[in-house]
Design an enzyme around this catalytic site. Sequence first.
Site, mmCIF file in Angstrom:
data_model
loop_
_atom_site.group_PDB
_atom_site.id
_atom_site.type_symbol
_atom_site.label_atom_id
_atom_site.label_comp_id
_atom_site.label_asym_id
_atom_site.label_seq_id
_atom_site.Cartn_x
_atom_site.Cartn_y
_atom_site.Cartn_z
ATOM 1 N N GLN A 93 42.877 -42.854 -7.968
ATOM 2 C CA GLN A 93 44.277 -43.132 -8.273
ATOM 3 C C GLN A 93 44.752 -42.223 -9.418
ATOM 4 O OE1 GLN A 93 46.363 -45.322 -6.580
ATOM 5 N NE2 GLN A 93 47.952 -44.418 -7.860
ATOM 6 N N LYS A 140 47.506 -51.079 -1.998
ATOM 7 C CA LYS A 140 46.619 -50.399 -1.054
ATOM 8 C C LYS A 140 45.537 -51.370 -0.568
ATOM 9 C CE LYS A 140 47.627 -45.971 -3.123
ATOM 10 N NZ LYS A 140 47.285 -44.928 -4.095
ATOM 11 N N ASP A 145 43.343 -38.961 0.717
ATOM 12 C CA ASP A 145 44.634 -38.498 0.188
ATOM 13 C C ASP A 145 44.991 -37.092 0.687
ATOM 14 O OD1 ASP A 145 46.045 -40.343 -1.319
ATOM 15 O OD2 ASP A 145 44.860 -40.013 -3.135
#
Length: 273
Positions: free
Chosen positions: A91, A47, A114
Site C-alpha cells: 500500500q 480491499k 498492482d
Amino acid sequence: MILDGKQTSEKVLAMVQEKVAAMEIKPHLVVILVGDNPASKIYVRNKQKAALKVGIQSTVIEMPSETAEEELLNTIEELNNDINVTGILVQLPLPKHIDKNKVITKISPLKDVDGFTPENVGRLAIGLEPYFYPATPQGIIMLLDEYNIPIEGADAVVIGRSNIVGKPMTQMLLKRNATVTTCHSYTSNIEDKIKTADIVISAVGKKIVRCKMVKKNSVVVDVGIFKDENGQLTGDVDFDLVSKSAGFISPVPGGVGPMTIASLMFNASKIYQ
Ligand code: NAP
C-alpha cells in the site's frame, strides 16, 4: 448518461466471484501496510472487504512506520518465494525513508497485482501482454467497454501523468488504437485540448475540467477524488456544467473508485505459478 461505476463494479465482482468459486487452488492476496496513514488503512480495509466478498483469501501484514527498508524488502522476498501467496500489494504511500521504487521493483512481476513493477510497465509499453494491468486504468477501460464506447480511432485526452493512473491510462488507450494527448502541469491550453476530445480522462486531484464546451456527446471520466473547501468529497470535473454537453460522464463518488477495487480483484484472482 451516467457511467455507473457502482453497478458495473458489481458485475465485475460477480464475474470474479464465479471464477474463484470454480478454482481448485484459491488465490491468496497479501497486502503490506507500513505505518498508520488513516487513508491507507481505509483503502486496505476496502480491499480486504472486496476480497472476502469474491472468495479471495487476503492477509494484511502491518508494519510500523519505522520499519527499515531492508526488512520490508526481505518480507517481499519471502512472499515472492511463498507458493501459498499468489498476489502481493504494497500500500502506498510509504514512509519517507523507504525508497518506493526499490520496493516496487522487488515484487515478483507474477504476483504484482498492482501492475507497477518495471517488467509489467515495460511489457505494456512495448506491446506485450503484462501479467497485470494497473487497477485504475484497467477499471476505466472496463467501464468504457461496459457502455460500448468506441475507443479505436477516438481522440482521447488524459490529464495527469502519474505512474499509477495517467501514464498507464495513456498506454492502454494507445493499445486500443486511440489517439492520445497526455496533459500535465506544464501543458498549455488544456481547455482547447479538452474541447476537441472524444474521450477526456482527468486524474489530477484538482477541479480542472470546468469548461462547459466539452465536445458534444464526448465521454468524460473523472478519476480525481479529494475534499473541497467545505470538506466534501469531489472530483476533477465540474459535473453540473460538463454534464450539459457530455454524452457520458462518470460521477464522484460512484464512478472510477468502485471500478478500481473491482479491477484489483480481477487481478488478484489471477494465479501465475
Ligand atoms: P498525482 O501522482 O499527484 O498526479 C497528478 C497529475 O496531475 C500529475 O501528472 C500532475 O502533473 C498533474 N497536474 C497537476 N496539476 C495540474 C494542472 N493544473 N493541470 C494539468 N495537470 C496537472 O496523482 P494520481 O495518483 O495520479 O491521482 C490523481 C487523482 O486521482 C487524485 O485525486 C487521486 O486521489 C485520484 N485517484 C483516484 C483513484 C480511484 O480509484 N478513484 C485511483 C487513483 C487516484 P505533473 O506530472 O507535471 O506534476
